[in-house]
Design a protein around this motif. Structure first.
Motif, PDB file in Angstrom:
ATOM      1  N   ARG A  65       0.834  -1.204   0.000  1.00 25.58           N
ATOM      2  CA  ARG A  65       0.000   0.000   0.000  1.00 25.58           C
ATOM      3  C   ARG A  65       0.869   1.255   0.000  1.00 25.58           C
ATOM      4  N   ARG A  66       1.881   1.279   0.862  1.00 24.82           N
ATOM      5  CA  ARG A  66       2.729   2.469   0.976  1.00 24.82           C
ATOM      6  C   ARG A  66       3.563   2.694  -0.291  1.00 24.82           C
ATOM      7  N   LEU A  67       4.085   1.629  -0.864  1.00 25.71           N
ATOM      8  CA  LEU A  67       4.870   1.775  -2.093  1.00 25.71           C
ATOM      9  C   LEU A  67       3.984   2.253  -3.238  1.00 25.71           C
ATOM     10  N   HIS A  68       2.795   1.700  -3.326  1.00 24.90           N
ATOM     11  CA  HIS A  68       1.873   2.094  -4.399  1.00 24.90           C
ATOM     12  C   HIS A  68       1.489   3.569  -4.277  1.00 24.90           C
ATOM     13  N   GLU A  69       1.293   4.039  -3.056  1.00 24.32           N
ATOM     14  CA  GLU A  69       0.933   5.448  -2.837  1.00 24.32           C
ATOM     15  C   GLU A  69       2.067   6.399  -3.179  1.00 24.32           C
ATOM     16  N   SER A  70       3.305   5.958  -2.990  1.00 21.30           N
ATOM     17  CA  SER A  70       4.431   6.876  -3.148  1.00 21.30           C
ATOM     18  C   SER A  70       5.176   6.712  -4.473  1.00 21.30           C
ATOM     19  N   MET A  78       5.696 -11.176  -4.621  1.00 22.23           N
ATOM     20  CA  MET A  78       6.255 -12.524  -4.611  1.00 22.23           C
ATOM     21  C   MET A  78       5.770 -13.198  -3.334  1.00 22.23           C
ATOM     22  N   SER A  79       5.349 -14.462  -3.459  1.00 20.94           N
ATOM     23  CA  SER A  79       4.859 -15.186  -2.284  1.00 20.94           C
ATOM     24  C   SER A  79       4.985 -16.682  -2.490  1.00 20.94           C
ATOM     25  N   GLY A  80       5.190 -17.383  -1.394  1.00 19.16           N
ATOM     26  CA  GLY A  80       5.230 -18.835  -1.436  1.00 19.16           C
ATOM     27  C   GLY A  80       3.857 -19.454  -1.431  1.00 19.16           C
ATOM     28  N   ALA A  81       2.839 -18.690  -1.101  1.00 15.05           N
ATOM     29  CA  ALA A  81       1.465 -19.197  -1.046  1.00 15.05           C
ATOM     30  C   ALA A  81       0.558 -18.255  -1.812  1.00 15.05           C
ATOM     31  N   VAL A  82       0.225 -18.640  -3.050  1.00  5.05           N
ATOM     32  CA  VAL A  82      -0.590 -17.787  -3.913  1.00  5.05           C
ATOM     33  C   VAL A  82      -1.912 -18.484  -4.210  1.00  5.05           C
ATOM     34  N   ASP A  83      -3.002 -17.740  -4.058  1.00  8.35           N
ATOM     35  CA  ASP A  83      -4.316 -18.240  -4.447  1.00  8.35           C
ATOM     36  C   ASP A  83      -5.106 -17.096  -5.079  1.00  8.35           C
ATOM     37  N   ASP A  84      -6.320 -17.387  -5.519  1.00  6.68           N
ATOM     38  CA  ASP A  84      -7.123 -16.371  -6.203  1.00  6.68           C
ATOM     39  C   ASP A  84      -7.442 -15.184  -5.302  1.00  6.68           C
ATOM     40  N   ASP A  85      -7.723 -15.444  -4.022  1.00 11.92           N
ATOM     41  CA  ASP A  85      -8.013 -14.346  -3.095  1.00 11.92           C
ATOM     42  C   ASP A  85      -6.816 -13.414  -2.959  1.00 11.92           C
ATOM     43  N   MET A  86      -5.618 -13.995  -2.893  1.00 15.06           N
ATOM     44  CA  MET A  86      -4.418 -13.172  -2.785  1.00 15.06           C
ATOM     45  C   MET A  86      -4.244 -12.310  -4.039  1.00 15.06           C
ATOM     46  N   ARG A  87      -4.469 -12.892  -5.193  1.00 17.00           N
ATOM     47  CA  ARG A  87      -4.338 -12.134  -6.444  1.00 17.00           C
ATOM     48  C   ARG A  87      -5.324 -10.960  -6.472  1.00 17.00           C
ATOM     49  N   ASP A  89      -6.744  -9.443  -3.802  1.00 20.34           N
ATOM     50  CA  ASP A  89      -6.318  -8.469  -2.796  1.00 20.34           C
ATOM     51  C   ASP A  89      -5.125  -7.662  -3.284  1.00 20.34           C
ATOM     52  N   ALA A  90      -4.182  -8.342  -3.918  1.00 17.88           N
ATOM     53  CA  ALA A  90      -2.992  -7.655  -4.431  1.00 17.88           C
ATOM     54  C   ALA A  90      -3.376  -6.609  -5.469  1.00 17.88           C
ATOM     55  N   GLN A  91      -4.275  -6.967  -6.352  1.00 18.67           N
ATOM     56  CA  GLN A  91      -4.710  -6.031  -7.385  1.00 18.67           C
ATOM     57  C   GLN A  91      -5.430  -4.828  -6.771  1.00 18.67           C
ATOM     58  N   LYS A  92      -6.267  -5.089  -5.770  1.00 17.44           N
ATOM     59  CA  LYS A  92      -6.975  -3.997  -5.100  1.00 17.44           C
ATOM     60  C   LYS A  92      -6.017  -3.002  -4.456  1.00 17.44           C
ATOM     61  N   LEU A  93      -4.867  -3.500  -3.992  1.00 18.68           N
ATOM     62  CA  LEU A  93      -3.890  -2.633  -3.332  1.00 18.68           C
ATOM     63  C   LEU A  93      -2.853  -2.066  -4.305  1.00 18.68           C
ATOM     64  N   GLY A  94      -2.986  -2.381  -5.590  1.00 18.95           N
ATOM     65  CA  GLY A  94      -2.134  -1.746  -6.582  1.00 18.95           C
ATOM     66  C   GLY A  94      -1.080  -2.604  -7.240  1.00 18.95           C
ATOM     67  N   ALA A  95      -0.986  -3.878  -6.888  1.00 21.19           N
ATOM     68  CA  ALA A  95      -0.003  -4.743  -7.544  1.00 21.19           C
ATOM     69  C   ALA A  95      -0.523  -5.144  -8.923  1.00 21.19           C
ATOM     70  N   LEU A  96       0.405  -5.317  -9.857  1.00 21.98           N
ATOM     71  CA  LEU A  96       0.014  -5.735 -11.203  1.00 21.98           C
ATOM     72  C   LEU A  96       0.051  -7.245 -11.372  1.00 21.98           C
TER      73      LEU A  96
END
Length: 117
Positions: A65-70, A78-87, A89-96
């Motif tokens: 969140r902080r990196l996306h804002e600035s 990057m994560s060792g445990a990826v699922d659809d919910d994580m994807r 949530d990541a998109q909602k917070l600004g990750a591509l």
């Protein structure tokens, strides 16, 4: 040369990531946490960010969140445990995107190239 900020709490991973990215024609900026990442952004332009979700005692989601804002640069988690919910949530917070660890560097380089176009 494209500058890639790599944020992870594993120093061995940071060294390996920096060497690998530099061999592939990128300039790597390896840092070990949120404050170091924000400080690196203040030092100059970053073209993309590779951010680990698990940063020791720090919250990688808050870091995202902080990196996306600035910073307008694309962020890949990057994560060792990826699922659809994580994807989602990541998109909602600004990750591509989210990259599953462990990974092959060829796939990371391909993903970076896509987001940098």
């Amino acid at each position: 040369m494209k500058r890639i900020l790599v944020v992870d709490d594993d120093t061995d991973f940071l060294h390996m990531a920096a060497r690998t990215l530099e061999k592939r024609g990128f300039s790597a900026i390896p840092v070990a946490g949120t404050q170091a990442a924000l400080a690196a952004l203040e030092q100059g332009r970053v073209d993309a960010v590779l951010l680990d979700v698990v940063l020791g005692r720090e919250n990688g989601w808050e870091t995202l969140r902080r990196l996306h804002e600035s910073n307008p640069a694309p962020i890949l988690l990057m994560s060792g445990a990826v699922d659809d919910d994580m994807r989602i949530d990541a998109q909602k917070l600004g990750a591509l995107g989210v990259i599953q660890k462990p990974f092959e560097w060829d796939s990371v380089i391909e993903k970076l190239s896509q987001v940098l176009r």
